[in-house]
Design a protein around this motif. Structure first.
Motif, PDB file in Angstrom:
ATOM      1  N   VAL A   1      32.294  19.080  36.861  1.00 54.02           N
ATOM      2  CA  VAL A   1      33.670  19.024  37.363  1.00 54.02           C
ATOM      3  C   VAL A   1      34.661  19.271  36.209  1.00 54.02           C
ATOM      4  O   VAL A   1      35.627  20.033  36.357  1.00 54.02           O
ATOM      5  CB  VAL A   1      33.939  17.667  38.065  1.00 54.02           C
ATOM      6  N   LEU A   2      34.393  18.682  35.048  1.00 57.81           N
ATOM      7  CA  LEU A   2      35.286  18.888  33.895  1.00 57.81           C
ATOM      8  C   LEU A   2      35.251  20.342  33.393  1.00 57.81           C
ATOM      9  O   LEU A   2      36.237  20.826  32.843  1.00 57.81           O
ATOM     10  CB  LEU A   2      34.922  17.935  32.751  1.00 57.81           C
ATOM     11  N   SER A   3      34.109  21.014  33.602  1.00 55.26           N
ATOM     12  CA  SER A   3      34.008  22.425  33.214  1.00 55.26           C
ATOM     13  C   SER A   3      34.941  23.302  34.052  1.00 55.26           C
ATOM     14  O   SER A   3      35.189  24.453  33.736  1.00 55.26           O
ATOM     15  CB  SER A   3      32.566  22.926  33.372  1.00 55.26           C
ATOM     16  N   ARG A   4      35.421  22.759  35.161  1.00 53.37           N
ATOM     17  CA  ARG A   4      36.375  23.484  36.017  1.00 53.37           C
ATOM     18  C   ARG A   4      37.802  22.930  35.864  1.00 53.37           C
ATOM     19  O   ARG A   4      38.675  23.274  36.649  1.00 53.37           O
ATOM     20  CB  ARG A   4      35.939  23.395  37.484  1.00 53.37           C
ATOM     21  N   LEU A   5      38.031  22.094  34.839  1.00 55.41           N
ATOM     22  CA  LEU A   5      39.362  21.488  34.637  1.00 55.41           C
ATOM     23  C   LEU A   5      40.294  22.500  33.996  1.00 55.41           C
ATOM     24  O   LEU A   5      40.634  22.432  32.822  1.00 55.41           O
ATOM     25  CB  LEU A   5      39.260  20.249  33.737  1.00 55.41           C
TER      26      LEU A   5
END
Lengths: 136, 136, 136, 136
Positions: free
Chosen positions: D71-75
Motif C-alpha cells: 500500500v505504501l508503494s502506491r503512496l
C-alpha cells in the motif's frame, strides 16, 4: 533484509544452499515492490493499450513474486512439488513482466528498473530450480 | 461472492467459460480461508511431527490459493503462460495440503473440512487448465 | 465459503459471535475479489483522472480487505489491538473505495457491484468492532 | 531493494520525504520475511503455549506488514485515511509481535532477530505517521 541471518538461526538446515535461497527470497520481495511501484507509475501516464498490458503484467508479477518469497521462506523441511511449481510460476511471471517492461524501458525509467528487477528474480528462480533438481 | 456478476460486468469477455472461471476463483478464496483457519486450529492442539507438516502445508496452500484467486480475477485478456503455471502451482498445493489434512480427518473435523475444500479447488484448477488448453 | 463450519470445528471458542465473525471474513474475501476485478475492468476503459483514483482505491482496498480476512480467520484466542486496528484499516479502505466506485456506478456496472460489496464489508467491519468493544 | 530508485522514477512526487517512505517500505518487507521465517522456525521446536502466541503474532504481523509495504508503494498521490490507518495497524502488529518475540530472544536467536526487525518497522511506521501528520 535479514533473510540470511534468519535462515541461519532456523533449527532446520535448508535442503539447498542457504545463500542461494536467501538471494531468491530477497529477489522475490524486491521484484514485488518494483512491480507494484511500476504499475502505479504506469497508471500516472496516459494509459495506451501497450501500457495497459504492462500494468496487468506488473500486478500479476507483484502478487506471484510476493507469495513465492513467503513460500520459499518456509522451505526448511523438504523440497515439495508445491514449492517447485510455485517457483516455476514466479519464473514465468518475471519473464513475461520483464518482456513487457523492456518495451517501455527507453521512455520510462521505472519500467527499466522494474525489468532489471524481474530479470534478477528470473535468474534467482532458475538457480533455485537447478539446486532443487539436484536434491530431488 | 459476486464473482460471476463481476465477470459479466467486465468489458472484456473471458477466454474461457465464465461460470467455470468464477467457480475456480471462488474455490481459491474458500480454500485460502479454510487453510488459514485449519492451520490455526491445528496449532491449538499438541503439535506432533505429523501435525507440523499439516500446518506448513496449510500455510503454503493458503498463500498460493489466495494469490491464484487474485490472478484469475484478472484473466480477462489472454491466457498467458504465467497464469497457467500459477494455476498449476495452486493445483499442486491443493493436492499436497489435501493429502496432509486427510491423514487427520478422522481425529480433527477442521482437517476434514479443509481437505474437502482443497479437493474442490484442485478439481476447479484442473477444469480451468483443461479449458485453457483448448484455447491456447 | 465454509467459514462458519471452520469456526465451529476450531477447538477455541471465538470471543465474539461466530456468525458475525464469519460474515465479516466472507465480506472481506468478497470485497477483495470485487476490487481486484473492478480495477481490471476500469483499466479496460479509457483511463481518465477520475478512473485513475478509482483503480488505485480498488487496489489498496483489495490488498487490505484480503489480509483482514486472513487475520480475522485467526481471531480465536484474544481480541488484540493489532486485529482491532486492522479491521479499522479495512473499514477506512472500504469506505474510500466505495465512495470512489459510487461516482461511476451509473456508467459502469462493475463499479456499482464493487461499491455494494465495499459497503457490505464496511458494515461487517463496524459490527465486528462493536462486538470487540463489548469484550475488551 | 530498489525502492528508493523506483520512488525517484515515479512521475508523481510523494507527499512525504521519499527516503523516509522508502525506509518504511523496506522495513515492512523485511519484517514480513522475518516473521514468516520466525513462525516456521518456532514451529520446529516443541510448541508450548508461549510459543503458540508467538507463532500467531508472527503470522498476523507477516501478513499485515507485507500488505502495508504494498500500500505504501502506491503512496504517490494523496495521504488518505485508508493508508494512515493501515500504517497504524502495521505499527500495532509490529509492537505486539516484537513483545512476543522478545520473550524468547534469549533462547531462540530467530526470535531475537525477528524482534529487532519488528522494532525497526515500528519506528519506521511512527516516522511515516509523523510525516503524514504534518502534511494532512
Amino acid at each position: 533484509m535479514k533473510t540470511k541471518e534468519m535462515l541461519k538461526a532456523h533449527p532446520a538446515e535448508p535442503l539447498i544452499d542457504s545463500q542461494l535461497l536467501a538471494d531468491c527470497i530477497n529477489a522475490c520481495f524486491e521484484c514485488s515492490q518494483c512491480c507494484t511501484s511500476c504499475a502505479d507509475a504506469c497508471l500516472s501516464h496516459e494509459v495506451t493499450d501497450d501500457l495497459r498490458d504492462c500494468i496487468r503484467a506488473c500486478f500479476d508479477c507483484a502478487d506471484i513474486s510476493s507469495v513465492t518469497g513467503l513460500v520459499l521462506s518456509r522451505l526448511t523441511e523438504a523440497t515439495s512439488d508445491m514449492i517447485k511449481t510455485q517457483v516455476e510460476a514466479c519464473l514465468a511471471a518475471c519473464r513475461e513482466c520483464a518482456a513487457e517492461c523492456e518495451k517501455h524501458a527507453d521512455s520510462h525509467q521505472h519500467c527499466a528498473i522494474c525489468a532489471e528487477s524481474c530479470r534478477g528474480c528470473e535468474q534467482a528462480c532458475i538457480a533455485v530450480l537447478d539446486a532443487v533438481g539436484t536434491v530431488v
